[in-house]
Design an enzyme around this catalytic site. Structure first.
Site, PDB file in Angstrom:
ATOM      1  NE  ARG A 258      -9.127  -2.568   3.219  1.00 65.44           N
ATOM      2  CZ  ARG A 258      -9.324  -1.308   3.523  1.00 65.44           C
ATOM      3  NH1 ARG A 258      -8.529  -0.699   4.376  1.00 65.44           N
ATOM      4  NH2 ARG A 258     -10.314  -0.635   3.001  1.00 65.44           N
ATOM      5  CG  HIS A 262      -7.849   0.019  -0.615  1.00 64.40           C
ATOM      6  ND1 HIS A 262      -8.774  -0.973  -0.844  1.00 64.40           N
ATOM      7  CD2 HIS A 262      -7.356   0.360  -1.831  1.00 64.40           C
ATOM      8  CE1 HIS A 262      -8.851  -1.202  -2.140  1.00 64.40           C
ATOM      9  NE2 HIS A 262      -8.006  -0.413  -2.761  1.00 64.40           N
ATOM     10  CE1 TYR A 271     -11.070   3.736   5.068  1.00 62.32           C
ATOM     11  CE2 TYR A 271      -9.622   5.293   3.952  1.00 62.32           C
ATOM     12  CZ  TYR A 271      -9.954   3.999   4.287  1.00 62.32           C
ATOM     13  OH  TYR A 271      -9.172   2.968   3.859  1.00 62.32           O
TER      14      TYR A 271
HETATM   15  C1  LIG Z   1     -14.212  -1.315 -12.074  1.00 60.28           C
HETATM   16  C2  LIG Z   1     -13.298  -0.635 -11.076  1.00 60.28           C
HETATM   17  N1  LIG Z   1     -13.676   0.521 -10.490  1.00 60.28           N
HETATM   18  C3  LIG Z   1     -12.861   1.144  -9.596  1.00 60.28           C
HETATM   19  C4  LIG Z   1     -11.637   0.597  -9.281  1.00 60.28           C
HETATM   20  C5  LIG Z   1     -10.712   1.287  -8.262  1.00 60.28           C
HETATM   21  N2  LIG Z   1     -10.670   0.451  -7.032  1.00 60.28           N
HETATM   22  C6  LIG Z   1      -9.656  -0.407  -6.782  1.00 60.28           C
HETATM   23  S1  LIG Z   1      -9.892  -1.299  -5.377  1.00 60.28           S
HETATM   24  C7  LIG Z   1     -11.351  -0.488  -5.036  1.00 60.28           C
HETATM   25  C8  LIG Z   1     -12.164  -0.843  -3.818  1.00 60.28           C
HETATM   26  C9  LIG Z   1     -12.382  -2.322  -3.711  1.00 60.28           C
HETATM   27  O1  LIG Z   1     -13.104  -2.626  -2.559  1.00 60.28           O
HETATM   28  P1  LIG Z   1     -13.656  -4.086  -2.331  1.00 60.28           P
HETATM   29  O2  LIG Z   1     -14.299  -4.576  -3.581  1.00 60.28           O
HETATM   30  O3  LIG Z   1     -14.499  -4.068  -1.107  1.00 60.28           O
HETATM   31  O4  LIG Z   1     -12.356  -4.970  -2.111  1.00 60.28           O
HETATM   32  P2  LIG Z   1     -11.160  -4.784  -1.069  1.00 60.28           P
HETATM   33  O5  LIG Z   1     -10.076  -4.035  -1.790  1.00 60.28           O
HETATM   34  O6  LIG Z   1     -11.677  -4.050   0.129  1.00 60.28           O
HETATM   35  O7  LIG Z   1     -10.717  -6.170  -0.734  1.00 60.28           O
HETATM   36  C10 LIG Z   1     -11.624   0.456  -6.029  1.00 60.28           C
HETATM   37  C11 LIG Z   1     -12.828   1.340  -6.043  1.00 60.28           C
HETATM   38  C12 LIG Z   1     -11.283  -0.613  -9.929  1.00 60.28           C
HETATM   39  N3  LIG Z   1     -10.127  -1.234  -9.661  1.00 60.28           N
HETATM   40  N4  LIG Z   1     -12.130  -1.211 -10.816  1.00 60.28           N
END
Ligand SMILES: Cc1ncc(C[n+]2csc(CCOP(=O)(O)OP(=O)(O)O)c2C)c(N)n1
Length: 366
Positions: A258, A262, A271
């Site tokens: 991406r 985020h 980071y």
């Molecule tokens: C169970 C849970 N833990 C923490 C979060 C907070 N959170 C939102 S997005 C995210 C990171 C997601 O990363 P990834 O799964 O790689 O997907 P991306 O957003 O990079 O597409 C986190 C930790 C959440 N939404 N749900």
């Protein structure tokens, strides 16, 4: 030995949009190839407009998709009929391709529950914000659907971070055990907010995790639209009608990036290195697909202009629809948490009311 079973990276186009040696163009008509390109352009344009809407205070938090368009669009493009997707917070173009207008995602980001109320005939599960909960849902739906004799396929989308959740392992385990028609689509964009690949797993690839559950794992260049389409198409075919001795599910790891933060509340300069971004920008899926279409005589300047106009019109129309709907009362969020509000919720509600009266609602949108 660790990593011995890591699958190779599938590619059809190289970084310059040229067909790789021995690569075969997927079996799509010229119109379908152009439509796929239009969806990539729509995703990029929507992304740019959505970020501006958020910056202008016309919308809440948004998760940018630039760089990841092929992973979402080309995979959804391979589905057909009543096949379902179960999107994460970043999969708005996949939902659009399965028939959900972009205004739904805009309404969702504007704080309206209505944006997540999917019309009945649209095979899209509501956006799930908790990471990875859509994975067991997809397996359960696929199992029920198979049990009822349907040939539908169910495709949950998630990021690399999703593979660290228990739900991922529970879902894949039962997919193998019950042989469900599920295609697990990981958009491995390298970062789960600020958590990088080394902190996410000690496996060499995410795709090879499928080994543990008895079915195939595939690794694809997630910024190569043709390769993403092809591997997803093969996985869907197998989910409907597996060859003798093979299981229906597939785990697809699409290697992508991406380009932006985020979400609109994040600052990736804290980071990650600029040099890393510049390296990945060389693989941008949109110029790659454009070069391929131009070089093979399917696209010229005039058609490109028409596509850009169509894309701009569609996004404008979605914004007009979303903005014509009345915004919900901010205090609604307290109403639907518990049947009887707790004293703490009641106090929060009163505090919000007091701040609104003192500063006005505009103070909360910028
Ligand atoms: C169970 C849970 N833990 C923490 C979060 C907070 N959170 C939102 S997005 C995210 C990171 C997601 O990363 P990834 O799964 O790689 O997907 P991306 O957003 O990079 O597409 C986190 C930790 C959440 N939404 N749900």
């Amino acid at each position: 030995m660790r990593g011995d079973s890591a699958p190779e990276l599938r590619q059809i186009l190289d970084e310059d949009g040229q067909l790789r040696d021995d690569a075969v163009v997927p079996d799509l008509t010229d119109d379908e190839l152009l439509e796929l390109f239009r969806m990539l352009k729509l995703a990029r344009h929507y992304d740019e407009r959505a970020i501006k809407l958020q910056r202008q205070g016309r919308m809440g938090t948004y998760s940018p998709i630039a760089g990841q368009e092929a992973g979402h669009a080309a995979s959804a493009f391979a589905l057909s009929g009543d096949d379902w997707i179960l999107p994460s917070h970043r999969a708005d173009i996949a939902s659009r391709i399965r028939g959900l207008g972009l205004e739904f995602h805009l309404m969702y980001c504007m704080g309206m529950e209505r944006g997540n109320r999917i019309p009945e005939d649209t095979p899209v599960f509501p956006v799930t914000l908790p990471i990875a909960t859509q994975i067991p849902h997809a397996v359960g739906m696929a199992w029920a659907s198979k049990y009822m004799g349907s040939d539908r396929v169910f495709m949950p989308y998630f990021g690399d971070g999703g593979t660290s959740e228990g739900d991922f392992h529970e879902g894949l385990n039962f997919a193998g055990v019950f042989d469900t028609p599920t295609v697990f689509f990981i958009n491995n964009n390298q970062w789960a907010i600020s958590i990088g690949p080394d902190q996410q797993t000690k496996s060499r690839t995410l795709a090879q995790k499928a080994d543990a559950y008895g079915f195939e794992g595939v690794r694809v260049d997630g910024m190569d639209p043709l390769a993403v389409y092809q591997v997803t198409h093969e996985a869907i075919e197998k989910a409907r009608d597996p060859p003798e001795g093979e299981l229906r599910p597939t785990l697809i790891e699409a290697l992508t990036y991406r380009f932006g933060p985020h979400t609109t509340s994040d600052d990736p300069s804290v980071y990650r290195e600029d040099e890393e971004l510049e390296r990945w920008e060389q693989r941008d899926p949109i110029p790659r697909m454009e070069t391929f279409l131009r070089d093979t005589g399917r696209l010229d300047a005039e058609l490109l202009e028409t596509i850009e106009q169509q894309v701009a019109d569609e996004v404008n129309e979605a914004i007009d629809i979303a903005e014509s709907v009345d915004r919900p009362e901010p205090t609604n969020m307290f109403d639907h948490t518990f049947a009887e509000p707790t004293p703490r919720l009641q106090a929060q509600r009163e505090e919000l009311q007091m701040l609104r009266e003192e500063y006005g609602d505009d103070a909360f949108t910028h």
